[in-house]
Design a protein around this motif. Structure first.
Motif, PDB file in Angstrom:
ATOM      1  N   GLY A 370      72.760   4.416  41.046  1.00  0.00           N
ATOM      2  CA  GLY A 370      73.222   5.759  40.707  1.00  0.00           C
ATOM      3  C   GLY A 370      72.210   6.849  40.942  1.00  0.00           C
ATOM      4  N   GLY A 371      71.158   6.585  41.755  1.00  0.00           N
ATOM      5  CA  GLY A 371      70.141   7.595  42.011  1.00  0.00           C
ATOM      6  C   GLY A 371      70.173   8.069  43.448  1.00  0.00           C
ATOM      7  N   MET A 372      69.067   8.729  43.883  1.00  0.00           N
ATOM      8  CA  MET A 372      68.984   9.250  45.239  1.00  0.00           C
ATOM      9  C   MET A 372      67.520   9.309  45.650  1.00  0.00           C
ATOM     10  N   VAL A 373      67.277   9.356  46.958  1.00  0.00           N
ATOM     11  CA  VAL A 373      65.931   9.392  47.537  1.00  0.00           C
ATOM     12  C   VAL A 373      65.865  10.529  48.540  1.00  0.00           C
ATOM     13  N   HIS A 374      64.744  11.273  48.501  1.00  0.00           N
ATOM     14  CA  HIS A 374      64.517  12.359  49.460  1.00  0.00           C
ATOM     15  C   HIS A 374      63.181  12.123  50.139  1.00  0.00           C
ATOM     16  N   ALA A 375      63.150  12.335  51.443  1.00  0.00           N
ATOM     17  CA  ALA A 375      61.903  12.188  52.207  1.00  0.00           C
ATOM     18  C   ALA A 375      61.843  13.299  53.245  1.00  0.00           C
ATOM     19  N   GLY A 376      60.653  13.897  53.389  1.00  0.00           N
ATOM     20  CA  GLY A 376      60.495  14.954  54.376  1.00  0.00           C
ATOM     21  C   GLY A 376      59.132  15.604  54.307  1.00  0.00           C
ATOM     22  N   PRO A 377      58.820  16.401  55.330  1.00  0.00           N
ATOM     23  CA  PRO A 377      57.515  17.085  55.342  1.00  0.00           C
ATOM     24  C   PRO A 377      57.466  18.194  54.292  1.00  0.00           C
ATOM     25  N   VAL A 378      56.258  18.579  53.930  1.00  0.00           N
ATOM     26  CA  VAL A 378      56.040  19.651  52.962  1.00  0.00           C
ATOM     27  C   VAL A 378      55.310  20.792  53.633  1.00  0.00           C
TER      28      VAL A 378
END
Length: 561
Positions: A370-378
């Motif tokens: 029931g969760g989520m994951v985020h990945a990306g540059p900052v």
């Protein structure tokens, strides 16, 4: 002995406890009472005595109650009652319906309906003159009141039996497919586990042995020994995790530990950070909020997010500062791994190998809890990997082999075939059901509809013929009271006969001998009156007697049916 056995079987069929539930007892009692009252009403209209009325009503009630347990005798008895008295007319419909679906065998059913039809026609002919019109009406009535309900009931019962058999077959097929899918999945997982144990386990064992030997090398400095120790511990930890994964793949389910394990969020991630710091990586751990327990699946997903983030930072930005954050929010845990840009002169390790499935696997783990994951540059360079995992969630239940929306009438149950989705893309159970039905169902339905249509056409033709025959017979044997009044005694015979019908009808065949004596030497013509004010059981007869070419007598009298 045979008579005793037959009587015992009959008693068991009629009064077996399973035959009479409370609901059936109430319904059958109401139906029998209604039919008995209607039969008593019909007997009263036919001016039957109270004894006969009561007897017919009781017989109708008894046959109504016995029509399910004894369909063939009840059908023949109902036909005999219908042919003997008007009170049994309405009983044929429910008895024919019950007999159609409960008489076993087609030949037995045809014989039972034929015998009962012959009994009905024969007893009707005993009470009325056996004219062609009477026979046609009796046969037509029997077909409509008994045969048509019997055919409809038999078709309905056979259709229900076929549907039930097909449902059971469909359920069995679904269960067999579940078993096949589970076995195929288990074999595939065992093969994968064996490959992982033979290949990856061997490589990790070599790494652990060589790093252990290198750690005690006297030529290494203290810092080098410390780095080699970190590698050895990492390889040993990887071997333990590999052994755990292989066990899960072989057994199909994870073993439940006897003692609640220490949360990897609290201890595991801290150990990861310490190992990275000991290896010389600039990493720090930030915590905020009050720690709260997570479900095992969510806890493991948090550990994997931190592990994957540190691994990616090692490979793609060596030497960059790394921050691992654990934020306990009111409703969820935020796990975050962020690294800055790689220092000048540093780039990805040339030996870095990536399967490209790390982030995909993390997103799937988070989705299952029931969760989520985020990945990306900052901004300013660097990379950030973050996961949001809710508290108190349990590992998502595995989907059943057949989705509830596609399951045919919920036949497959809720027992999953194994852990994970099906290995084969099976067809919709409803489509399978239609395939099982196939052309046989369509052909049977077409044949049934054709037979039913032919019966309806035959009944319609017989009805039209009967109505036209009755009207023709009425024109030959009935006159209006006004015509009777217009004829006077002494009128010429030829003139009077020209006004009257021939009288050659089955309607007047039995009234000639029921009236007063005819004048001696006279030729008489008896006709029925169209006036029915005296009731259906009383006929008014007009008789005209001729002698010497003149009408010598006209007389009116009543005849009881």
């Amino acid at each position: 002995m045979r008579a005793t056995s037959w009587a015992r079987d009959l008693w068991r069929q009629v009064l077996e406890p399973g035959q009479w539930s409370r609901r059936r007892l109430v319904v059958e009692g109401l139906v029998a009472a209604v039919l008995a009252l209607l039969a008593a009403g019909l007997e009263d209209l036919s001016h039957s005595g109270p004894v006969r009325t009561l007897t017919v009503a009781l017989a109708v009630a008894a046959l109504s109650l016995l029509r399910r347990a004894l369909p063939t005798p009840a059908l023949i008895a109902a036909a005999a009652l219908t042919g003997s008295t008007p009170g049994g007319v309405l009983l044929l419909v429910p008895v024919g319906w019950s007999a159609g679906r409960r008489i076993p065998g087609v030949l037995h059913a045809v014989a039972a309906f034929s015998v009962s039809g012959a009994v009905c026609v024969a007893l009707t002919a005993l009470h009325e003159p056996p004219t062609p019109a009477t026979l046609v009406f009796t046969v037509l009535f029997y077909l409509v009141a008994a045969v048509v309900p019997g055919l409809a009931s038999r078709y309905w019962a056979q259709r229900r039996t076929l549907l039930r058999a097909l449902q059971e077959r469909n359920t069995q097929l679904l269960r067999e497919r579940q078993m096949v899918a589970g076995q195929a999945r288990m074999r595939e997982r065992q093969r994968i586990a064996q490959d992982m144990h033979d290949s990856l386990g061997h490589q990790l064992a070599l790494i652990a042995v060589h790093t252990g030997a290198l750690e005690v090398d006297r030529e290494l400095t203290g810092r080098q020994r410390e780095a080699v120790g970190v590698l050895r511990e990492a390889s040993v930890a990887a071997m333990h995790e590999l052994r755990e994964v292989v066990g899960i793949l072989k057994d199909g389910v994870a073993e439940e530990p006897a003692v609640e394990p220490v949360s990897r969020v609290a201890a595991g991630i801290e150990a990861l950070v310490e190992s990275a710091a000991a290896a010389g990586t600039p990493v720090r751990l930030d915590r905020s909020g009050e720690p709260r327990p997570l479900a095992p699946a969510a806890d493991h997903a948090a550990y994997r997010i931190a592990q994957e983030g540190l691994t990616n930072a090692y490979k793609h930005a060596p030497g960059a500062p790394i921050t691992v954050g654990l934020r306990y929010e009111p409703d969820s845990l935020l796990v975050e791994v962020a690294n800055g840009p790689a220092p000048a002169g540093h780039g990805p390790w040339p030996a870095a190998v990536s399967g490209g499935q790390g982030l995909t696997g993390l997103r799937e783990r988070a989705r299952l809890v029931g969760g989520m994951v985020h990945a990306g540059p900052v901004d300013g360079g660097g990379f950030r990997l973050a996961g949001v995992l809710p508290y108190g969630t349990k590992e998502a239940r595995e989907e059943t082999f057949v989705d509830a929306a596609d399951d045919f009438r919920g036949q497959s149950g809720a027992v999953p075939p194994g852990d994970g989705g099906p290995v084969i893309d099976w067809s919709d159970p409803r489509e399978e059901f239609e395939n099982i039905m196939g052309s046989k169902k369509k052909n049977g339905l077409m044949i049934g509809c054709g037979v039913g249509l032919l019966i309806l056409v035959g009944l319609a033709v017989a009805l039209v013929f009967g109505v036209s025959k009755v009207m023709d017979e009425a024109d030959k044997g009935m006159i209006e009271p006004s015509l009777y009044a217009s004829v006077q005694e002494g009128d010429p015979e030829e003139q009077v006969r020209g006004k009257l019908p021939s009288g050659k009808s089955f309607l007047t065949s039995d009234v000639k001998d029921k009236g007063p004596a005819e004048p001696a030497g006279a030729s008489c013509l008896s006709l029925l009156s169209t006036d029915t004010s005296k009731g259906l059981t009383t006929d008014t007869v007009y008789r005209f007697c001729f002698q010497g070419g003149k009408l010598i007598e006209k007389r009116e009298f009543d005849v009881k049916n």
